[in-house]
Enzyme design. Sequence first.
Site, PDB file in Angstrom:
ATOM      1  N   CYS A  48      39.126  47.185  35.697  1.00  0.00           N
ATOM      2  CA  CYS A  48      40.214  47.748  36.499  1.00  0.00           C
ATOM      3  C   CYS A  48      40.020  49.248  36.693  1.00  0.00           C
ATOM      4  O   CYS A  48      40.385  49.805  37.743  1.00  0.00           O
ATOM      5  CB  CYS A  48      41.562  47.491  35.833  1.00  0.00           C
ATOM      6  SG  CYS A  48      42.013  45.752  35.688  1.00  0.00           S
ATOM      7  N   CYS A  54      42.078  46.943  30.685  1.00  0.00           N
ATOM      8  CA  CYS A  54      41.068  46.263  31.508  1.00  0.00           C
ATOM      9  C   CYS A  54      40.022  47.267  31.982  1.00  0.00           C
ATOM     10  O   CYS A  54      40.294  48.116  32.851  1.00  0.00           O
ATOM     11  CB  CYS A  54      41.756  45.587  32.694  1.00  0.00           C
ATOM     12  SG  CYS A  54      40.634  44.945  33.942  1.00  0.00           S
TER      13      CYS A  54
END
Length: 320
Positions: free
Chosen positions: A80, A77
């Site tokens: 993230c 991700c």
Amino acid sequence: MQPRNMSMSGVVDLAAVKAAGEAKQKAEQARAEAARTGKPAGGARLVFDVDEAGFQQDILQRSTEVPVVIDFWAEWCEPCKQLGPLLERLAGEYAGKFVLAKIDVDRNQALFQQFGVQGIPAVFAVVAGQPIPLFQGAAPEAQIRQVLDQLIQAAEQQFGIVGAPVDPAAAAEAEEAPAPAGPYDALLEAANQALDNGDLAGAVQAYKNVLADDPANPEAKLGLAQAELLQRVQGLDAQQVRKAAADAPGDVRAQIEAADLDLVGGHVEDAFGRLVDTVRRTAGDDRETARVRLLELFEVIGADDPRVISARTALARVLF
């Protein structure tokens, strides 16, 4: 030196309460050490990884002492990778007002599903055992700060849960210099003596005098909670109070008076359960009145007592 036991027949055994007061004092010293070393009280980290096996202890149990922010993330991700370091930096900057638990969703699918996460990064909080969704996606820092401030304020106001932040500079200075003798010994002794002698008004005022200059003094806070409780039940007709509470479950005043009597009589769980039920049944000012009294009774027993921890969780369930 601790406030003496309440001199009433059938009263709560305050040996545990004294220990709780000492524990609070030790906790404050531990927090000062935490600020000096960069770790929160108890040696645990401000930022830590959590898996399914550690969820109960690392998140649910810890959320009864400090707000726990959860960062759901994964290696693949990209957002993230932007949000994670920002949250970690803020956890250090807030210095114990909250702790940050990081959950890798690829390795903890059950937790991912349990929280109903729709996409990552996703940020939740847990306070008093209850999950609270905060935001999803890589939000701007200003927005994240606002959300965190609201979370910290709600945790304190609604549940009395405070992460007790410490100024690192002040803690370092305190570490270098020997702690001076407390200036309140004589005042506290007078307050304790008044409590022993049944001079509840005098005891209340004496403890308040200490707290006016030293709001965090654990002995004065404990003594004040004891004295105010005894002051409230003075002159109450126990039979009439309990009948009124039984006849009118929605009467907040009757339930509060009955809860005070329950606690003085040693029926701690009954007192807490009665007020949690009152919060559940009421709204507006009545609900707030019952909630505040419950927090006051928590002070009498001590934050680390399992009955207080259980009642905080129950309170969270009816509020959210």
